[in-house]
Design a protein around this motif. Structure first.
Motif, PDB file in Angstrom:
ATOM      1  N   SER A 202       0.833  -1.189   0.000  1.00  0.00           N
ATOM      2  CA  SER A 202       0.000   0.000   0.000  1.00  0.00           C
ATOM      3  C   SER A 202       0.876   1.251   0.000  1.00  0.00           C
ATOM      4  O   SER A 202       2.016   1.238   0.494  1.00  0.00           O
ATOM      5  CB  SER A 202      -0.925   0.020   1.231  1.00  0.00           C
ATOM      6  N   TYR A 203       0.334   2.310  -0.569  1.00  0.00           N
ATOM      7  CA  TYR A 203       1.010   3.609  -0.584  1.00  0.00           C
ATOM      8  C   TYR A 203       0.020   4.662  -0.110  1.00  0.00           C
ATOM      9  O   TYR A 203      -1.146   4.667  -0.518  1.00  0.00           O
ATOM     10  CB  TYR A 203       1.496   3.950  -1.995  1.00  0.00           C
ATOM     11  N   ASN A 204       0.467   5.553   0.776  1.00  0.00           N
ATOM     12  CA  ASN A 204      -0.396   6.584   1.325  1.00  0.00           C
ATOM     13  C   ASN A 204       0.274   7.947   1.217  1.00  0.00           C
ATOM     14  O   ASN A 204       1.459   8.097   1.508  1.00  0.00           O
ATOM     15  CB  ASN A 204      -0.719   6.277   2.801  1.00  0.00           C
ATOM     16  N   PHE A 205      -0.531   8.921   0.768  1.00  0.00           N
ATOM     17  CA  PHE A 205      -0.063  10.303   0.677  1.00  0.00           C
ATOM     18  C   PHE A 205      -1.026  11.201   1.439  1.00  0.00           C
ATOM     19  O   PHE A 205      -2.243  11.142   1.222  1.00  0.00           O
ATOM     20  CB  PHE A 205       0.023  10.751  -0.783  1.00  0.00           C
ATOM     21  N   GLN A 206      -0.493  12.001   2.364  1.00  0.00           N
ATOM     22  CA  GLN A 206      -1.316  12.943   3.118  1.00  0.00           C
ATOM     23  C   GLN A 206      -0.638  14.300   3.128  1.00  0.00           C
ATOM     24  O   GLN A 206       0.569  14.394   3.359  1.00  0.00           O
ATOM     25  CB  GLN A 206      -1.503  12.483   4.571  1.00  0.00           C
ATOM     26  N   THR A 207      -1.441  15.329   2.865  1.00  0.00           N
ATOM     27  CA  THR A 207      -0.914  16.681   3.034  1.00  0.00           C
ATOM     28  C   THR A 207      -0.879  16.994   4.529  1.00  0.00           C
ATOM     29  O   THR A 207      -1.210  16.150   5.363  1.00  0.00           O
ATOM     30  CB  THR A 207      -1.774  17.692   2.272  1.00  0.00           C
ATOM     31  N   ASN A 208      -0.497  18.185   4.891  1.00  0.00           N
ATOM     32  CA  ASN A 208      -0.287  18.557   6.291  1.00  0.00           C
ATOM     33  C   ASN A 208      -1.545  18.288   7.128  1.00  0.00           C
ATOM     34  O   ASN A 208      -2.567  18.942   6.965  1.00  0.00           O
ATOM     35  CB  ASN A 208       0.103  20.032   6.379  1.00  0.00           C
ATOM     36  N   GLN A 209      -1.463  17.319   8.063  1.00  0.00           N
ATOM     37  CA  GLN A 209      -2.620  16.943   8.864  1.00  0.00           C
ATOM     38  C   GLN A 209      -2.979  17.992   9.907  1.00  0.00           C
ATOM     39  O   GLN A 209      -4.066  17.938  10.490  1.00  0.00           O
ATOM     40  CB  GLN A 209      -2.357  15.611   9.561  1.00  0.00           C
ATOM     41  N   LEU A 210      -2.090  18.933  10.169  1.00  0.00           N
ATOM     42  CA  LEU A 210      -2.350  19.968  11.158  1.00  0.00           C
ATOM     43  C   LEU A 210      -3.098  21.154  10.572  1.00  0.00           C
ATOM     44  O   LEU A 210      -3.517  22.051  11.305  1.00  0.00           O
ATOM     45  CB  LEU A 210      -1.040  20.444  11.786  1.00  0.00           C
ATOM     46  N   ALA A 211      -3.247  21.166   9.249  1.00  0.00           N
ATOM     47  CA  ALA A 211      -3.931  22.278   8.572  1.00  0.00           C
ATOM     48  C   ALA A 211      -5.139  21.738   7.832  1.00  0.00           C
ATOM     49  O   ALA A 211      -5.017  21.031   6.822  1.00  0.00           O
ATOM     50  CB  ALA A 211      -2.976  22.970   7.604  1.00  0.00           C
ATOM     51  N   PHE A 212      -6.340  22.051   8.361  1.00  0.00           N
ATOM     52  CA  PHE A 212      -7.566  21.611   7.694  1.00  0.00           C
ATOM     53  C   PHE A 212      -7.935  22.616   6.601  1.00  0.00           C
ATOM     54  O   PHE A 212      -7.740  23.817   6.760  1.00  0.00           O
ATOM     55  CB  PHE A 212      -8.715  21.516   8.706  1.00  0.00           C
ATOM     56  N   PRO A 213      -8.514  22.117   5.471  1.00  0.00           N
ATOM     57  CA  PRO A 213      -8.675  20.699   5.143  1.00  0.00           C
ATOM     58  C   PRO A 213      -7.397  20.127   4.539  1.00  0.00           C
ATOM     59  O   PRO A 213      -6.548  20.865   4.057  1.00  0.00           O
ATOM     60  CB  PRO A 213      -9.809  20.717   4.122  1.00  0.00           C
ATOM     61  N   TYR A 214      -7.249  18.795   4.573  1.00  0.00           N
ATOM     62  CA  TYR A 214      -6.091  18.167   3.947  1.00  0.00           C
ATOM     63  C   TYR A 214      -6.528  16.936   3.156  1.00  0.00           C
ATOM     64  O   TYR A 214      -7.632  16.421   3.328  1.00  0.00           O
ATOM     65  CB  TYR A 214      -5.029  17.810   4.987  1.00  0.00           C
ATOM     66  N   TRP A 215      -5.632  16.472   2.281  1.00  0.00           N
ATOM     67  CA  TRP A 215      -5.924  15.332   1.406  1.00  0.00           C
ATOM     68  C   TRP A 215      -5.336  14.052   1.995  1.00  0.00           C
ATOM     69  O   TRP A 215      -4.277  14.059   2.607  1.00  0.00           O
ATOM     70  CB  TRP A 215      -5.343  15.545   0.006  1.00  0.00           C
ATOM     71  N   ASP A 216      -6.053  12.947   1.782  1.00  0.00           N
ATOM     72  CA  ASP A 216      -5.582  11.620   2.182  1.00  0.00           C
ATOM     73  C   ASP A 216      -5.811  10.686   0.998  1.00  0.00           C
ATOM     74  O   ASP A 216      -6.955  10.398   0.627  1.00  0.00           O
ATOM     75  CB  ASP A 216      -6.346  11.136   3.411  1.00  0.00           C
ATOM     76  N   VAL A 217      -4.729  10.228   0.374  1.00  0.00           N
ATOM     77  CA  VAL A 217      -4.805   9.387  -0.828  1.00  0.00           C
ATOM     78  C   VAL A 217      -4.144   8.043  -0.523  1.00  0.00           C
ATOM     79  O   VAL A 217      -3.045   7.998   0.058  1.00  0.00           O
ATOM     80  CB  VAL A 217      -4.101  10.059  -2.016  1.00  0.00           C
ATOM     81  N   GLU A 218      -4.800   6.942  -0.907  1.00  0.00           N
ATOM     82  CA  GLU A 218      -4.233   5.618  -0.638  1.00  0.00           C
ATOM     83  C   GLU A 218      -4.469   4.690  -1.825  1.00  0.00           C
ATOM     84  O   GLU A 218      -5.543   4.685  -2.437  1.00  0.00           O
ATOM     85  CB  GLU A 218      -4.827   5.007   0.620  1.00  0.00           C
ATOM     86  N   VAL A 219      -3.432   3.892  -2.138  1.00  0.00           N
ATOM     87  CA  VAL A 219      -3.508   2.855  -3.168  1.00  0.00           C
ATOM     88  C   VAL A 219      -3.096   1.541  -2.522  1.00  0.00           C
ATOM     89  O   VAL A 219      -2.071   1.472  -1.822  1.00  0.00           O
ATOM     90  CB  VAL A 219      -2.585   3.173  -4.361  1.00  0.00           C
ATOM     91  N   GLU A 220      -3.896   0.487  -2.729  1.00  0.00           N
ATOM     92  CA  GLU A 220      -3.594  -0.820  -2.150  1.00  0.00           C
ATOM     93  C   GLU A 220      -3.688  -1.892  -3.228  1.00  0.00           C
ATOM     94  O   GLU A 220      -4.645  -1.920  -4.008  1.00  0.00           O
ATOM     95  CB  GLU A 220      -4.568  -1.139  -1.011  1.00  0.00           C
ATOM     96  N   ALA A 221      -2.681  -2.782  -3.271  1.00  0.00           N
ATOM     97  CA  ALA A 221      -2.670  -3.880  -4.240  1.00  0.00           C
ATOM     98  C   ALA A 221      -2.277  -5.163  -3.533  1.00  0.00           C
ATOM     99  O   ALA A 221      -1.482  -5.155  -2.585  1.00  0.00           O
ATOM    100  CB  ALA A 221      -1.701  -3.588  -5.385  1.00  0.00           C
ATOM    101  N   GLY A 222      -2.859  -6.291  -3.979  1.00  0.00           N
ATOM    102  CA  GLY A 222      -2.541  -7.584  -3.398  1.00  0.00           C
ATOM    103  C   GLY A 222      -2.445  -8.652  -4.465  1.00  0.00           C
ATOM    104  O   GLY A 222      -3.143  -8.599  -5.486  1.00  0.00           O
ATOM    105  N   TYR A 223      -1.568  -9.637  -4.220  1.00  0.00           N
ATOM    106  CA  TYR A 223      -1.391 -10.731  -5.183  1.00  0.00           C
ATOM    107  C   TYR A 223      -1.584 -12.060  -4.467  1.00  0.00           C
ATOM    108  O   TYR A 223      -0.995 -12.316  -3.401  1.00  0.00           O
ATOM    109  CB  TYR A 223      -0.011 -10.675  -5.812  1.00  0.00           C
ATOM    110  N   ASP A 224      -2.440 -12.935  -5.060  1.00  0.00           N
ATOM    111  CA  ASP A 224      -2.757 -14.242  -4.506  1.00  0.00           C
ATOM    112  C   ASP A 224      -1.903 -15.293  -5.205  1.00  0.00           C
ATOM    113  O   ASP A 224      -2.065 -15.544  -6.412  1.00  0.00           O
ATOM    114  CB  ASP A 224      -4.250 -14.534  -4.708  1.00  0.00           C
ATOM    115  N   PHE A 225      -0.982 -15.923  -4.463  1.00  0.00           N
ATOM    116  CA  PHE A 225      -0.099 -16.938  -5.050  1.00  0.00           C
ATOM    117  C   PHE A 225      -0.824 -18.258  -5.303  1.00  0.00           C
ATOM    118  O   PHE A 225      -0.366 -19.071  -6.108  1.00  0.00           O
ATOM    119  CB  PHE A 225       1.107 -17.183  -4.139  1.00  0.00           C
ATOM    120  N   ILE A 226      -1.952 -18.500  -4.624  1.00  0.00           N
ATOM    121  CA  ILE A 226      -2.692 -19.739  -4.840  1.00  0.00           C
ATOM    122  C   ILE A 226      -3.384 -19.714  -6.199  1.00  0.00           C
ATOM    123  O   ILE A 226      -3.317 -20.671  -6.972  1.00  0.00           O
ATOM    124  CB  ILE A 226      -3.722 -19.945  -3.708  1.00  0.00           C
ATOM    125  N   ASP A 227      -4.062 -18.597  -6.494  1.00  0.00           N
ATOM    126  CA  ASP A 227      -4.762 -18.467  -7.769  1.00  0.00           C
ATOM    127  C   ASP A 227      -3.911 -17.801  -8.841  1.00  0.00           C
ATOM    128  O   ASP A 227      -4.362 -17.661  -9.985  1.00  0.00           O
ATOM    129  CB  ASP A 227      -6.049 -17.658  -7.582  1.00  0.00           C
TER     130      ASP A 227
END
Length: 631
Positions: free
Chosen positions: A568-593
């Motif tokens: 996963s990768y997460n990007f957040q702008t300054n959390q102490l200054a509202f409003p701020y952005w929170d962006v997340e990308v998540e990827a997973g790979y199944d070795f069984i299938d």
């Protein structure tokens, strides 16, 4: 807010050395200016940084006047009431310390993440009633709120429940819309999750486009409930209603309804009331099953139950009636129970659609402390039983014994736990049946490692004529079973920017028929904060089995097996200054299938009082829009 009342009540128990002759009002009053008692008018006056104290609690004000004749306390100017970390501030206070009623003017309090501002706060015995009030949910650190609620009236009950009427929603200083009665609690655990309706919009393959709304509906202090509604373009609509009407302590009415289009409707009614010394609980549940592929298909089921209980010379007595769709014969049972200290006895007699007691007498001990945390329980039962499944009627004599200790502290880093029990039964058929179980475990901290070793043992000996006596639901006894489990793991902070957590577990199961079944699990997660705005995460999970188990409930199915890595990768702008952005990308790979198992993207805009965002699941082709208020 309920602590406001407690703070003010302290005044009646404070003491003042200047009035030691008057023992009815023992105050401790100090001031940078002066403290004066006018003996003729019986009025205490104090000015300039006045402090009234008792132990850890205090009341501060610019000016205080206490009338010992009318029992009225008047405080003005920068009032601050303090108990521990809780504070209430205001401009003026007028309080009758005998009746427990008064008024607090232009007051503000912050209680468990809710800020109250009221022009007038009426203290009415053990409740708070606020007029012209702002209610600002959320934990805020600055004054520029993006939204707030105003109310004509707010009532705070002794149990911490907050009820606001005449509520309007304001955003950025603009009056947006009226809202239903707002209810919440000062206790974060009890706080309503949907005190304000929060719609969720989205799209997925199963539902198509959908609208999902949850709402805790408060009508008045006697009637409240919860409502869930979901409308979809593909799957059908859903509706859930759960309400409770309680006009008095001796009467409750609880209707519930659950409907899912194409599946069916499930409804229940529960009526609880007290008539003199008799408690009555009448319940009715009905289910109508539909088939979305067959519009003519209907299957109905229902169950009714009526329980009447009372206390006769310290013995709890009950009559229990039961009727359902499968068995039109009314089930009947009479019970007598008596408990004192750790001991009890019970007499049961009745007929049901599964098995009948004709009758059963029990005598026992429940969790008697033998010292050092060791608890002892025993139960002796003598009964004549008829089991309908086996069509067997015979007598039964049974004794159960159990000892347990949930924790024995061996050292500062070692905890031991254990419990064990046995049950021995004799039947009129000549059969004997015994069951045994034992559990022993140890939690050990070794350096940075958390280690657990656990052993469990079960066994069945002899023969029982009854199905319900068996230790498992199998048609035949499993016999002896041994389970040994070992786990090891740690939660490490390797640096200010790097966290690492892992756990490994293995369980070996051995059965009397020589079958072995092994279960393996491994989890690991690492989180790295690259800089102030960027972070990444990496995880791996494995679940595997070897062998077979004769017990279906212990079997891990194919869908439960894992061999998967996620990043996963997460990007957040300054959390102490509202409003701020929170962006997340998540990827997973199944070795069984041998394929991607997860590919999600989310984008959230965080405000101080709410957030809004969008989440997209590329593999499932789902998209969700959300709006969440922070209250």
């Amino acid at each position: 807010m309920e602590r406001i009342l407690f703070f003010v009540l302290l005044i009646s128990a404070l003491c003042a050395p200047i009035v030691q002759a008057n023992q009815e009002v023992p105050f401790v009053v100090s001031a940078d200016g002066f403290v004066v008692l006018d003996e003729e008018s019986q009025i205490i006056q104090a000015e300039e940084n006045v402090l009234i104290t008792m132990e850890e609690d205090s009341i501060r004000a610019d000016k205080v006047e206490v009338d010992l004749i009318t029992k009225i306390i008047k405080a003005s100017g920068n009032i601050l009431l303090v108990q521990g970390e809780q504070e209430v501030s205001g401009d003026a206070l007028e309080y009758d310390y005998i009746s427990g009623e008064g008024k607090f003017y232009n007051a503000q309090s912050k209680e468990e993440g809710i800020t109250f501002r009221g022009k007038v706060i009426n203290i009415v015995k053990d409740e708070m009633v606020m007029e012209g009030t702002e209610l600002i949910p959320g934990d805020h650190t600055h004054k520029d709120y993006h939204y707030k609620l105003t109310a004509e009236n707010i009532r705070v009950y002794p149990d911490g429940k907050v009820v606001a009427t005449g509520v309007y929603l304001w955003i950025k200083g603009k009056k947006i819309m009226p809202l239903p009665t707002y209810t919440t609690s000062l206790d974060p655990v009890e706080r309503k999750k949907y005190a304000i309706p929060e719609p969720k919009l989205g799209y997925n393959r199963n539902d198509g486009a959908y609208l999902d709304v949850n709402y805790d509906h408060y009508v008045d202090e006697n009637l409240e409930g919860s409502l869930h509604f979901k409308a979809t373009t593909k799957k059908g609509n859903e509706l859930d209603l759960n309400y409770n009407y309680s006009p008095s302590e001796s009467f409750q009415f609880r209707p519930n309804l659950s409907y899912e289009q194409g599946i069916g409707v499930d409804g229940s009614v529960n009526l609880i009331n007290k008539l003199g010394g008799i408690n009555s609980n009448l319940s009715y549940n009905a289910y109508i099953e539909d088939d979305e592929d067959d519009p003519d298909y209907k299957e109905k089921e229902w169950l009714a139950r009526w329980d009447l209980t009372t206390d006769i010379f310290g013995v709890k007595s009950g009559l229990h009636l039961r009727r359902d769709e499968d068995d039109l014969e009314t089930g009947k049972e009479i019970t007598f129970d008596k408990k004192w200290s750790d001991y009890y006895w019970q007499l049961r007699a009745g007929e049901d659609n599964e098995y009948d007691y004709k009758p059963q007498f029990s005598l026992g001990i429940k969790d008697k402390d033998l010292g050092k945390g060791t608890l002892f329980s025993t139960d002796l039962r003598i009964a004549n039983i008829y089991e309908r499944k086996t069509d067997i009627k015979t007598s039964k004599r049974e004794i159960d014994l159990r000892l347990r200790d949930s924790q024995v502290k061996v050292t500062d880093s070692t905890n031991l736990y254990w419990n064990g029990g046995l049950s021995m039964s004799e039947y009129g058929t000549g059969d004997d049946f015994q069951t045994y179980d034992f559990n022993l475990g140890i939690d050990q901290k070794i350096a940075f490692l958390d280690v657990n070793l656990d052993y469990q043992y079960y066994d069945e000996l002899g023969q029982t004529p009854f199905k319900f006596d068996l230790l498992t639901d199998e048609d035949q006894k499993i016999g002896e079973r041994n389970y040994f489990t070992a786990s090891i793991g740690s939660d490490l902070k390797l640096s200010d920017n790097l966290d690492f957590k892992w756990n490994a577990l293995v369980r070996n199961s051995k059965y009397e028929n020589r079958e072995d079944y092994n279960y393996y699990q491994f989890d690991t997660k690492t989180f790295y904060q690259i800089n102030e705005f960027n972070s990444i995460g990496l995880g791996y999970k494995y679940i595997g089995t070897v062998g077979e188990t004769p017990i279906e409930d212990e079997e891990v199915e194919r869908d439960d097996l894992y061999n998967e890595v996620t990043v996963s990768y997460n990007f957040q702008t300054n959390q102490l200054a509202f409003p701020y952005w929170d962006v997340e990308v998540e990827a997973g790979y199944d070795f069984i299938d041998s394929e991607l198992s997860t590919l999600k993207y989310s984008l959230t805009r965080e405000f101080d009082c709410f957030n809004t965002g969008i989440e997209y699941d590329q593999l499932e082709n789902d998209i969700h829009f959300s709006l969440r208020l922070k209250y």
